[in-house]
Motif scaffolding. Structure first.
Motif, PDB file in Angstrom:
ATOM      1  N   THR A  56       6.929   7.302  -6.788  1.00 27.24           N
ATOM      2  CA  THR A  56       7.514   8.641  -6.914  1.00 27.24           C
ATOM      3  C   THR A  56       6.439   9.729  -6.999  1.00 27.24           C
ATOM      4  OG1 THR A  56       7.677   8.731  -9.347  1.00 27.24           O
ATOM      5  CG2 THR A  56       9.502   7.672  -8.157  1.00 27.24           C
ATOM      6  N   GLY A  57       5.190   9.337  -7.206  1.00 27.26           N
ATOM      7  CA  GLY A  57       4.094  10.293  -7.235  1.00 27.26           C
ATOM      8  C   GLY A  57       3.983  11.075  -8.537  1.00 27.26           C
ATOM      9  N   GLY A  58       5.107  11.393  -9.142  1.00 26.95           N
ATOM     10  CA  GLY A  58       5.105  12.170 -10.382  1.00 26.95           C
ATOM     11  C   GLY A  58       6.372  11.906 -11.170  1.00 26.95           C
ATOM     12  N   HIS A  59       6.482  12.624 -12.302  1.00 29.38           N
ATOM     13  CA  HIS A  59       7.596  12.435 -13.236  1.00 29.38           C
ATOM     14  C   HIS A  59       8.969  12.610 -12.578  1.00 29.38           C
ATOM     15  CE1 HIS A  59       4.418  14.149 -16.185  1.00 29.38           C
ATOM     16  NE2 HIS A  59       4.333  12.835 -16.150  1.00 29.38           N
ATOM     17  N   MET A  60       9.903  11.755 -12.938  1.00 31.54           N
ATOM     18  CA  MET A  60      11.272  11.830 -12.395  1.00 31.54           C
ATOM     19  C   MET A  60      12.283  12.160 -13.485  1.00 31.54           C
ATOM     20  SD  MET A  60      10.848  11.398  -9.249  1.00 31.54           S
ATOM     21  CE  MET A  60      12.422  10.989  -8.531  1.00 31.54           C
ATOM     22  N   GLY A  66       0.844  -1.196   0.000  1.00 30.53           N
ATOM     23  CA  GLY A  66       0.000   0.000   0.000  1.00 30.53           C
ATOM     24  C   GLY A  66       0.877   1.242   0.000  1.00 30.53           C
ATOM     25  N   VAL A  67       1.117   1.794  -1.185  1.00 30.07           N
ATOM     26  CA  VAL A  67       1.960   2.984  -1.296  1.00 30.07           C
ATOM     27  C   VAL A  67       1.183   4.176  -0.734  1.00 30.07           C
ATOM     28  CG1 VAL A  67       2.999   4.581  -2.961  1.00 30.07           C
ATOM     29  CG2 VAL A  67       3.258   2.103  -3.251  1.00 30.07           C
ATOM     30  N   LEU A  68       1.761   4.840   0.263  1.00 28.49           N
ATOM     31  CA  LEU A  68       1.066   5.936   0.941  1.00 28.49           C
ATOM     32  C   LEU A  68       1.651   7.288   0.524  1.00 28.49           C
ATOM     33  CD1 LEU A  68      -1.030   6.611   3.242  1.00 28.49           C
ATOM     34  CD2 LEU A  68       0.945   6.749   4.752  1.00 28.49           C
ATOM     35  N   VAL A 114       7.455  12.171  -3.311  1.00 27.10           N
ATOM     36  CA  VAL A 114       7.857  10.786  -2.970  1.00 27.10           C
ATOM     37  C   VAL A 114       6.894  10.171  -1.946  1.00 27.10           C
ATOM     38  CG1 VAL A 114       9.487  11.526  -1.161  1.00 27.10           C
ATOM     39  CG2 VAL A 114       9.806   9.303  -2.283  1.00 27.10           C
ATOM     40  N   MET A 115       6.637   8.879  -2.053  1.00 30.46           N
ATOM     41  CA  MET A 115       5.778   8.193  -1.082  1.00 30.46           C
ATOM     42  C   MET A 115       6.348   8.340   0.321  1.00 30.46           C
ATOM     43  SD  MET A 115       6.740   4.152  -1.725  1.00 30.46           S
ATOM     44  CE  MET A 115       5.755   3.433  -0.431  1.00 30.46           C
TER      45      MET A 115
END
Ligand SMILES: *[C@@H]1O[C@H](CO)[C@@H](O)[C@H](O)[C@H]1NC(C)=O
Ligand SMILES: *[C@@H]1O[C@H](CO)[C@@H](O)[C@H](O)[C@H]1NC(C)=O
Ligand SMILES: *[C@@H]1O[C@H](CO)[C@@H](O)[C@H](O)[C@H]1NC(C)=O
Length: 627
Positions: A396-400, A251-253, A451-452
Motif C-alpha cells: 500500500t506504500g503508506g498508511h491505510m 518484487g513489489v514495484l 498503491v503498488m
C-alpha cells in the motif's frame, strides 16, 4: 513541472482487462529534488538537521543537515553515473542503518535508477535471489556492522551472494563497499579498500579487485553538483521484496509521483508533523516502514529524524528512552514486538528517563494487542500522547487505516478508520460487501496514490495475488472486523503467512527450505502464539525412511532455514511427523496442525481428513518444551 491528464486513472476489475493505476500521468518530476533541493533552496532549510544518526554504540553519533545530505547525494549520484548506472537500471542495496544507506537510495532515484534494498538481516541466498529477480547491475554494501555485541560480516555475505549469482549464470560486475567499521583516516584513503584490521580484529573483508570498488575512493574528486534526472510520474521508483505465499518472494514495484504524494501526506497528518519536531521511527530502512517513514515521508516534509543503527536492548533496555531524551524526540514510531519486548522489563527502565518531549506515539507492523497498547500509552506516554495504530502494507506504500492524533477517539487494538481517500470494505466469502458490524476479508474499493503498480517482472502475478479473488477490489489478505461504531479491527492474515516479530514470513518459503535437506521428505510450518514475537515457528517434518530427529539434525535444519531465508525465520519447534493430516485430495490441513502446535484438542470438523490416526500420533509426539 506541470501535467496534463487526470489525477488518477485506473482499472481494479480483472474481468474488464489489465489492472493498472496511473497517478498524475504526463507530469514529470524527481523525488530526490523534492526531498532535498526544494528544501534547501526554496524552503531555506539547508541548515536544518535531516538526521541525528545514533550508532550501535552509544556515543557513536553524527548529525547531517539538509545541505550536507544534498551534497553527499549529488556526489554519490556522480559516482553511480561514472560506474555506468543509467535511468531505469536496478541497483541492489544491502547495508546497515547508516546515513550512507539514505545517500545511496537517494542517489539512485536522483539519476532515475531503481533501488532494491535488501534488509541486512537476510541471508546470502535471499540476497542472490533478489539480485537475480530484479536483474541488478550493481550492488552497494558495507564491510560489516554490529547488532548489539554481535558482529555481522556483511561484505562476506554479499560476496557469498555474488558467488551464488555467478554460479547461476548471473554475474554482477560491480560491488561498491562502504567502510563502516573500519573508518579510514583521511590521509589513508588509498584505492586499496580492504581496511586495516587493527580497528576491528574479527572483521573479515574479502576483496575481489575485478568486482569490488571502494565507496570512499570513488567519492574522491566526485563533483557535488548533479542535475536531477527528470522522470515520468509513473516511472518505477523502487522494488521491495515481500514474502510470497507461493514460495518465491514478490518484487513489489512502486512508482514515483503517487508514492511521493502519499508518503508525504500521510507522514504530515498521521504524525501531525510540526517544523520543530524531532521524529524517530525505529524500523530498518530494509522494510517498507523505513522506506516510507524514515526516508521519503519525513524528508519530503523537511523533518528532522533520528536514524538509529542499534537495538532497543543494547547496551541496556533503557536505550530507546535515553535517545528520546537526548534528542528530545516528539514523535515516536515503533513496532508492537518492540513494545512487548520492553514491557517484560517493567516500567523502571522507562522511568529512568523523562520522555517529556514526546507528543505522539505510533505503532506499525501488526495490530497491537490491547495489553501492550495500555503499557505504551500509560507507561511510555504517561497518558499524554495519543497512540496512532497504523495499518498498512508493503503493497500500500503508506498508511491505510489509522487514527489521526488527538482527533480520532482511540480504542486500544483498533486501527480505527481509513485515511483520506481510502475506501475499505469488508467482504464475505462469496465476495459480497457486508454492512455495519461484521467480519470478513478486508479489501479496498478504489486506488490511492501510493498503491503498488506491479510485481516486478510478473504483472500477472500482481493481478492474481491482489485482484483475482474478488474482481473489482484490491484484496489485502487480512481479515477484519468492523464494530458497531464503525471502527476497523485487523484480525490477522487470511492466507498462509506468519508474522514473527512483525515480519511477514511465508510458510511455503520455510517449508521449501526444510525439504531441501536430504533427510526431509515433507514439511509443514504453522504459527504458534508467542508472547513477544507474536508467532513462533512450529515445523512438522516428515523424514526419510530410517532417519531420526536427533539434536544434530534439528540444528542442521535450523541452520538450513537461517541460511536460505534469514535469522528471523529460524524454526522454534521442530516435530517429527511420520504422517501429516491431509484431505483426501492430498491438501495438508494446516488448521489441524495449528491446533496440534497449540495443544488445542477441539479440532472442529475433520470429516475431510483422509486418515485421522496421524492426528493422534502428532498429539502424542508434540514438542512440549519451550525452546
Ligand atoms: C454472504 O455469503 C452468503 C453465501 O455464502 C450469502 O448467501 C449472503 O447473502 C452473503 N451476503 C451477506 C451480505 O451476508
Ligand atoms: C508469474 O507468477 C506466477 C505465479 O503467480 C508463476 O506461476 C509464473 O511462472 C510467473 N511467471 C514468470 C515469467 O515468472
Ligand atoms: C500478528 O501477530 C499478532 C499477535 O502478536 C496477531 O494479533 C495478529 O493477528 C497477527 N497477524 C497480523 C497480520 O498482524
Amino acid at each position: 513541472p506541470g501535467h496534463s491528464g487526470r489525477f488518477l486513472d485506473y482499472n481494479f476489475d480483472v474481468t474488464k482487462g489489465r489492472i493498472f493505476i496511473k497517478c498524475m500521468e504526463g507530469a514529470t518530476t524527481n523525488i530526490c529534488y523534492n526531498l532535498l533541493d526544494r528544501n534547501v533552496h526554496d524552503r531555506k532549510l539547508g541548515d536544518k538537521v535531516a538526521f541525528f544518526w545514533s550508532g550501535n554504540d552509544p556515543g557513536d553519533e553524527l548529525t547531517v543537515t539538509y545541505r550536507e545530505l544534498l551534497q553527499r547525494v549529488c556526489q554519490f549520484s556522480n559516482v553511480l553515473k561514472s560506474q555506468g548506472v543509467k535511468k531505469g537500471d536496478r541497483v541492489s542495496i544491502y547495508m546497515p542503518m547508516v546515513v550512507e544507506l539514505v545517500v545511496a537510495m537517494l542517489a539512485c532515484v536522483r539519476i532515475g535508477a531503481v533501488h532494491s534494498i535488501v534488509f541486512a538481516g537476510f541471508s546470502a541466498e535471499s540476497l542472490c535471489e533478489r539480485i537475480m529477480d530484479s536483474q541488478c547491475s550493481l550492488v552497494i554494501t558495507a564491510d560489516g556492522f554490529y547488532r548489539g555485541d554481535k558482529l555481522i560480516n556483511l561484505k562476506l555475505l554479499a560476496d557469498e551472494a555474488l558467488q551464488k549469482c555467478r554460479e547461476k549464470g548471473f554475474p554482477v560486475e560491480k560491488c561498491i563497499m562502504l567502510r563502516h567499521l573500519s573508518k579510514a583516516a583521511e590521509d589513508d584513503l588509498s584505492s586499496q579498500c580492504p581496511p586495516a584490521k587493527r580497528s576491528c580484529p574479527d572483521l573479515q573483508v574479502p576483496w575481489n579487485p575485478d568486482v569490488d570498488l571502494c565507496w570512499h575512493a570513488l567519492l574522491r574528486g566526485a563533483s557535488d553538483v548533479c542535475e536531477p534526472e527528470w522522470v515520468e510520474s509513473e516511472d518505477p521508483l523502487f522494488i521491495l521484496y515481500t514474502s510470497g505465499s507461493t514460495g518465491k518472494p514478490k518484487g513489489v514495484l512502486h512508482s514515483v509521483s503517487g508514492y511521493m504524494l502519499y508518503t508525504a501526506t500521510t507522514f504530515k497528518l498521521v504524525f501531525d508533523h510540526q517544523p520543530d519536531d524531532v521524529y524517530w521511527c525505529t524500523a530498518d530502512i530494509g522494510w517498507i516502514t523505513g522506506h516510507s517513514y524514515i526516508t521519503y515521508g519525513p524528508l519530503a516534509n523537511g523533518a528532522t529524524s533520528v536514524l538509529f543503527e542499534g537495538l532497543p536492548t543494547f547496551p541496556d533496555v533503557s536505550r530507546m528512552w535515553q535517545i528520546v531524551d537526548k534528542y528530545r524526540v516528539s514523535k515516536f514510531y515503533t513496532a508492537p514486538t518492540a513494545i512487548r519486548l520492553l514491557m517484560k522489563y517493567g516500567s523502571e527502565p522507562v522511568q529512568r528517563y523523562k520522555r517529556n518531549s514526546l507528543k505522539v506515539l505510533g505503532t506499525v507492523g501488526e495490530p497491537i494487542n490491547p495489553e501492550a497498547w495500555q503499557w505504551y500509552y500509560t507507561v511510555v506516554g504517561e497518558k499524554r500522547c495519543p497512540i496512532v495504530d497504523t495499518f498498512w502494507q508493503t503493497e500500500t506504500g503508506g498508511h491505510m487505516l489509522t487514527p489521526l492524533p488527538a482527533a480520532t477517539p482511540m480504542k486500544p487494538g483498533s486501527a480505527t478508520f481509513p485515511f483520506f481517500g481510502v475506501v475499505p470494505a469488508i467482504l464475505n466469502e462469496s465476495g459480497e460487501e457486508l454492512e455495519g458490524p461484521s467480519e470478513g476479508y478486508l479489501v479496498f474499493k478504489q486506488p490511492w496514490p501510493g498503491v503498488m503498480r506491479s510485481v516486478y517482472g510478473n504483472h500477472s502475478r500482481f493481478e492474481s495475488t491482489y485482484f483475482k479473488k474478488f474482481p473489482g477490489y484490491y484484496v489485502t489478505a487480512d481479515g477484519c472486523r468492523r464494530d458497531k461504531d464503525g471502527y476497523y479491527w485487523i484480525t490477522g492474515r487470511i492466507d498462509d503467512m506468519l508474522n514473527v516479530s512483525g515480519h511477514l514470513l511465508s510458510t511455503a518459503e520455510i517449508e521449501s527450505a526444510l525439504v531441501e535437506h536430504a533427510a526431509v521428505v515433507e514439511a509443514a510450518v504453522v504459527g504458534r502464539p508467542h508472547p513477544v514475537k507474536g508467532e513462533s515457528l512450529y515445523c512438522f517434518v516428515t523424514l526419510t525412511e530410517g532417519a531420526t530427529l536427533s539434536g544434530p539434525l534439528e540444528a542442521e535444519l535450523r541452520k538450513q532455514v537461517r541460511e536460505k531465508i534469514g535469522a528471523i525465520a529460524t524454526p522454534d519447534y521442530i516435530q517429527n511427523a511420520p504422517g501429516l493430516p491431509k484431505t483426501r485430495s492430498g491438501k495438508i490441513m494446516r488448521r489441524v496442525l495449528r491446533k496440534i502446535a497449540c495443544d488445542e484438542r477441539d479440532l472442529g470438523d475433520i470429516s475431510t481428513l483422509a486418515d485421522s490416526s496421524v492426528v493422534e500420533q502428532l498429539f502424542r509426539d508434540r514438542c512440549l518444551t519451550t525452546p
